[in-house]
Scaffold this motif. Structure first.
Motif, PDB file in Angstrom:
ATOM      1  N   ASN A  81       0.710  -1.246  -0.031  1.00 45.45           N
ATOM      2  CA  ASN A  81       0.018   0.098  -0.082  1.00 45.45           C
ATOM      3  C   ASN A  81       0.856   1.343   0.041  1.00 45.45           C
ATOM      4  O   ASN A  81       1.859   1.411   0.894  1.00 45.45           O
ATOM      5  N   ASN A  82       0.614   2.285  -0.868  1.00 50.28           N
ATOM      6  CA  ASN A  82       1.200   3.369  -0.895  1.00 50.28           C
ATOM      7  C   ASN A  82       2.583   3.498  -1.402  1.00 50.28           C
ATOM      8  O   ASN A  82       3.553   4.585  -1.160  1.00 50.28           O
ATOM      9  N   THR A  83       2.938   2.272  -1.954  1.00 49.61           N
ATOM     10  CA  THR A  83       4.524   2.245  -2.411  1.00 49.61           C
ATOM     11  C   THR A  83       4.415   1.589  -3.768  1.00 49.61           C
ATOM     12  O   THR A  83       3.568   1.278  -4.405  1.00 49.61           O
ATOM     13  N   ILE A  84       5.549   1.767  -4.542  1.00 45.39           N
ATOM     14  CA  ILE A  84       5.824   0.824  -5.732  1.00 45.39           C
ATOM     15  C   ILE A  84       6.564  -0.375  -5.342  1.00 45.39           C
ATOM     16  O   ILE A  84       7.469  -0.890  -6.225  1.00 45.39           O
ATOM     17  N   ILE A  85       6.760  -0.658  -4.205  1.00 44.21           N
ATOM     18  CA  ILE A  85       7.381  -2.114  -3.575  1.00 44.21           C
ATOM     19  C   ILE A  85       6.557  -3.303  -3.861  1.00 44.21           C
ATOM     20  O   ILE A  85       5.577  -3.244  -3.509  1.00 44.21           O
ATOM     21  N   ILE A 192       5.795   5.491  -2.544  1.00 50.52           N
ATOM     22  CA  ILE A 192       7.428   5.351  -1.970  1.00 50.52           C
ATOM     23  C   ILE A 192       8.175   3.993  -2.571  1.00 50.52           C
ATOM     24  O   ILE A 192       7.482   3.087  -2.757  1.00 50.52           O
ATOM     25  N   GLN A 193       9.652   4.304  -2.723  1.00 48.29           N
ATOM     26  CA  GLN A 193      10.322   3.151  -3.423  1.00 48.29           C
ATOM     27  C   GLN A 193      11.038   2.322  -2.403  1.00 48.29           C
ATOM     28  O   GLN A 193      11.691   1.160  -2.656  1.00 48.29           O
ATOM     29  N   GLU A 194      11.194   2.913  -1.084  1.00 45.07           N
ATOM     30  CA  GLU A 194      12.079   2.134  -0.247  1.00 45.07           C
ATOM     31  C   GLU A 194      11.895   2.699   1.320  1.00 45.07           C
ATOM     32  O   GLU A 194      11.323   3.699   1.601  1.00 45.07           O
ATOM     33  N   LEU A 195      11.898   1.361   2.292  1.00 47.37           N
ATOM     34  CA  LEU A 195      11.858   1.681   3.525  1.00 47.37           C
ATOM     35  C   LEU A 195      13.103   1.303   4.094  1.00 47.37           C
ATOM     36  O   LEU A 195      13.362   0.213   4.200  1.00 47.37           O
ATOM     37  N   ILE A 196      13.707   2.085   4.789  1.00 47.34           N
ATOM     38  CA  ILE A 196      15.060   1.984   5.549  1.00 47.34           C
ATOM     39  C   ILE A 196      14.629   2.150   6.990  1.00 47.34           C
ATOM     40  O   ILE A 196      14.344   3.188   7.442  1.00 47.34           O
ATOM     41  N   GLY A 197      15.225   1.246   7.987  1.00 45.86           N
ATOM     42  CA  GLY A 197      14.792   1.499   9.330  1.00 45.86           C
ATOM     43  C   GLY A 197      16.181   1.866  10.175  1.00 45.86           C
ATOM     44  O   GLY A 197      17.378   1.556   9.700  1.00 45.86           O
ATOM     45  N   VAL A 198      15.971   2.709  11.022  1.00 46.54           N
ATOM     46  CA  VAL A 198      17.196   3.143  12.151  1.00 46.54           C
ATOM     47  C   VAL A 198      17.375   1.987  12.913  1.00 46.54           C
ATOM     48  O   VAL A 198      16.618   1.244  13.718  1.00 46.54           O
ATOM     49  N   LEU A 210      19.724  -0.520   9.513  1.00 48.27           N
ATOM     50  CA  LEU A 210      19.945  -1.473   9.783  1.00 48.27           C
ATOM     51  C   LEU A 210      19.544  -2.310   8.399  1.00 48.27           C
ATOM     52  O   LEU A 210      19.017  -1.711   7.452  1.00 48.27           O
ATOM     53  N   GLN A 211      20.207  -3.256   8.228  1.00 54.55           N
ATOM     54  CA  GLN A 211      19.790  -4.194   6.912  1.00 54.55           C
ATOM     55  C   GLN A 211      19.420  -5.630   7.097  1.00 54.55           C
ATOM     56  O   GLN A 211      19.353  -6.349   6.120  1.00 54.55           O
ATOM     57  N   TRP A 212      19.128  -6.002   8.325  1.00 60.05           N
ATOM     58  CA  TRP A 212      18.585  -7.126   8.667  1.00 60.05           C
ATOM     59  C   TRP A 212      16.955  -7.327   8.085  1.00 60.05           C
ATOM     60  O   TRP A 212      16.388  -8.304   7.599  1.00 60.05           O
ATOM     61  N   ALA A 213      16.750  -6.135   7.696  1.00 61.88           N
ATOM     62  CA  ALA A 213      15.124  -6.065   7.342  1.00 61.88           C
ATOM     63  C   ALA A 213      14.987  -4.597   6.309  1.00 61.88           C
ATOM     64  O   ALA A 213      15.473  -3.457   6.906  1.00 61.88           O
ATOM     65  N   PHE A 214      14.435  -4.579   5.337  1.00 67.32           N
ATOM     66  CA  PHE A 214      14.356  -3.568   4.644  1.00 67.32           C
ATOM     67  C   PHE A 214      13.296  -3.775   3.301  1.00 67.32           C
ATOM     68  O   PHE A 214      12.989  -4.909   3.029  1.00 67.32           O
ATOM     69  N   ALA A 215      12.806  -2.936   2.720  1.00 68.98           N
ATOM     70  CA  ALA A 215      11.832  -3.052   1.681  1.00 68.98           C
ATOM     71  C   ALA A 215      12.117  -2.135   0.707  1.00 68.98           C
ATOM     72  O   ALA A 215      12.703  -1.012   0.809  1.00 68.98           O
ATOM     73  N   SER A 216      12.100  -2.524  -0.817  1.00 68.37           N
ATOM     74  CA  SER A 216      12.597  -1.550  -1.797  1.00 68.37           C
ATOM     75  C   SER A 216      11.949  -2.023  -3.124  1.00 68.37           C
ATOM     76  O   SER A 216      11.487  -3.244  -3.336  1.00 68.37           O
ATOM     77  N   ALA A 217      11.554  -1.077  -4.022  1.00 70.19           N
ATOM     78  CA  ALA A 217      11.488  -1.235  -5.475  1.00 70.19           C
ATOM     79  C   ALA A 217      12.547  -1.749  -6.040  1.00 70.19           C
ATOM     80  O   ALA A 217      13.745  -1.759  -5.418  1.00 70.19           O
ATOM     81  N   PRO A 218      12.530  -2.528  -7.176  1.00 75.18           N
ATOM     82  CA  PRO A 218      13.566  -2.984  -7.817  1.00 75.18           C
ATOM     83  C   PRO A 218      14.279  -2.072  -8.609  1.00 75.18           C
ATOM     84  O   PRO A 218      13.784  -0.947  -8.790  1.00 75.18           O
ATOM     85  N   ASN A 219      15.562  -1.997  -8.798  1.00 78.12           N
ATOM     86  CA  ASN A 219      16.398  -1.083  -9.719  1.00 78.12           C
ATOM     87  C   ASN A 219      16.409   0.350  -9.173  1.00 78.12           C
ATOM     88  O   ASN A 219      16.540   1.094 -10.065  1.00 78.12           O
ATOM     89  N   THR A 220      16.679   0.358  -7.821  1.00 78.90           N
ATOM     90  CA  THR A 220      16.934   1.649  -7.445  1.00 78.90           C
ATOM     91  C   THR A 220      18.447   2.240  -7.182  1.00 78.90           C
ATOM     92  O   THR A 220      18.996   1.474  -7.355  1.00 78.90           O
ATOM     93  N   ILE A 221      18.564   3.220  -7.270  1.00 75.88           N
ATOM     94  CA  ILE A 221      19.939   3.720  -7.494  1.00 75.88           C
ATOM     95  C   ILE A 221      20.706   3.475  -6.047  1.00 75.88           C
ATOM     96  O   ILE A 221      21.653   3.341  -5.966  1.00 75.88           O
ATOM     97  N   PHE A 222      19.723   3.901  -4.764  1.00 78.86           N
ATOM     98  CA  PHE A 222      20.295   3.354  -3.641  1.00 78.86           C
ATOM     99  C   PHE A 222      21.267   2.037  -3.578  1.00 78.86           C
ATOM    100  O   PHE A 222      22.188   1.669  -3.008  1.00 78.86           O
ATOM    101  N   LEU A 223      20.206   0.881  -3.881  1.00 76.59           N
ATOM    102  CA  LEU A 223      20.596  -0.350  -4.011  1.00 76.59           C
ATOM    103  C   LEU A 223      21.870  -0.732  -4.924  1.00 76.59           C
ATOM    104  O   LEU A 223      23.035  -1.658  -4.407  1.00 76.59           O
TER     105      LEU A 223
END
Length: 331
Positions: A81-85, A192-198, A210-223
């Motif tokens: 919901n509300n993302t392109i993930i 929204i294309q990425e969810l990153i947690g502190v 943290l990177q034990w959990a994250f969510a992202s659309a494919p093909n992003t600049i950050f990844l």
């Protein structure tokens, strides 16, 4: 396909006149526009490349032996919901299948499946990962196989698989506390294309994500920045003793480089981490229109906040709890 074009007599006469050269050019342009085939880019996210060597294009699903790859390729085209993930959940472990997991791990996996029944759950074993790297990152395959530390491979794979397919990644010892469709409430109309947690705040006022959990659309600049950054570090360490690799895992492929590249990525958007404004925040923050940063409570539920007070209303943003099995240590 041949196209017959019948020109009116007045146009023919005009061609034969003093403007015939201009008219001939005009007719040739019309013929070109009528006969040219327009090739549109594939709207799929699998249509670009990264200097890490990814070959991202349409594949014949039947050409794969990995059930994980087939599931990821054949998923319904739905989004959180509300993302392109994409509504994909990726997890991996050494067991050949989830039926062979320790009972505790099985319970953790079931929290993701039960709370997200319409999502595509993909479990990746070692054979799946091997075929994935070989097919989607063929120029990096041999180097990937020679990485001497298992956890670095696991780190790199999580970034690669979400870069290719998008979705949610979570370590196998994570517990899903709330359905993913509730993670981005109140942002209707956003993509929204990425969810990153502190993860925590450091004493000098910095922050680690943290990177034990994250969510992202494919093909992003950050990844892409993360993947390329890790390969660059690995290239610089090829003659370094294995003891150094084991000691510096978090910097080579873990939360240190993840955090450094994320802050760099925000900087390219003109956004810089303001300690006074951001450290200790209790609710999700939207950076630009695409990137959402989640408070410590979201993906590290129950984790100490480095002295910051945990507010009652903050608990509504608790999405994932990490059990910290620490099984990677010493791999």
């Amino acid at each position: 396909m041949a196209i017959d074009i019948i020109l009116p007599k007045r146009i023919i006469n005009r061609i034969m006149g003093k403007r015939k050269y201009i008219s001939i050019l005009l007719i040739l342009l019309i013929l070109l526009l009528c006969t040219k085939q327009l090739v549109l880019p594939n709207p799929s996210p699998l249509n670009s490349s990264t200097k890490t060597g990814a070959q991202i294009h349409d594949f014949n699903i039947d050409s794969f032996s990995s059930l994980a790859i087939k599931k990821a390729l054949d998923r319904p085209r739905m989004f959180i919901n509300n993302t392109i993930i994409p509504t994909l959940i990726h997890q991996t472990w050494r067991a050949e299948s989830i039926t062979q997991l320790h009972p505790d791990l099985t319970k953790y996996v079931e929290t993701f499946q039960d709370k997200n029944p319409y999502y595509t759950y993909v479990y990746w074993n070692d054979d799946d990962i091997d075929e994935f790297i070989q097919r989607f990152f063929p120029t990096s395959y041999q180097q990937f196989k020679t990485i001497p530390v298992a956890v670095i491979k696991a780190d790199l794979f999580r970034y690669m698989v979400v870069y290719i397919f998008g979705g949610i990644y979570a370590d196998i010892d994570c517990i899903c506390l709330k359905p993913a469709d509730t993670w981005v409430e109140g942002y209707e109309g956003h993509e929204i294309q990425e969810l990153i947690g502190v993860e925590f705040y450091v004493n000098d006022g910095g922050v680690q994500f943290l990177q034990w959990a994250f969510a992202s659309a494919p093909n992003t600049i950050f990844l892409k920045l993360v993947i390329d950054g890790i390969w660059a570090r690995l290239d610089s360490l090829h003659e370094t003793p294995i003891e150094f690799w084991n000691k510096e895992v978090v910097a080579i492929s873990g939360p240190v480089i993840w955090s450094q590249q994320f802050l760099f990525y925000l900087g390219t958007k003109g956004i810089y981490w303001d300690v006074q404004a951001f450290n200790g925040f209790q609710v999700p923050k939207l950076f630009t229109n695409k990137t959402m940063v989640l408070p410590v409570t979201s993906f590290a539920a129950g984790r100490d906040h480095n002295g910051y007070e945990i507010l009652e209303e903050e608990l509504q943003y608790s999405f994932i709890q990490h059990r910290f099995l620490g099984s990677w240590k010493g791999d």
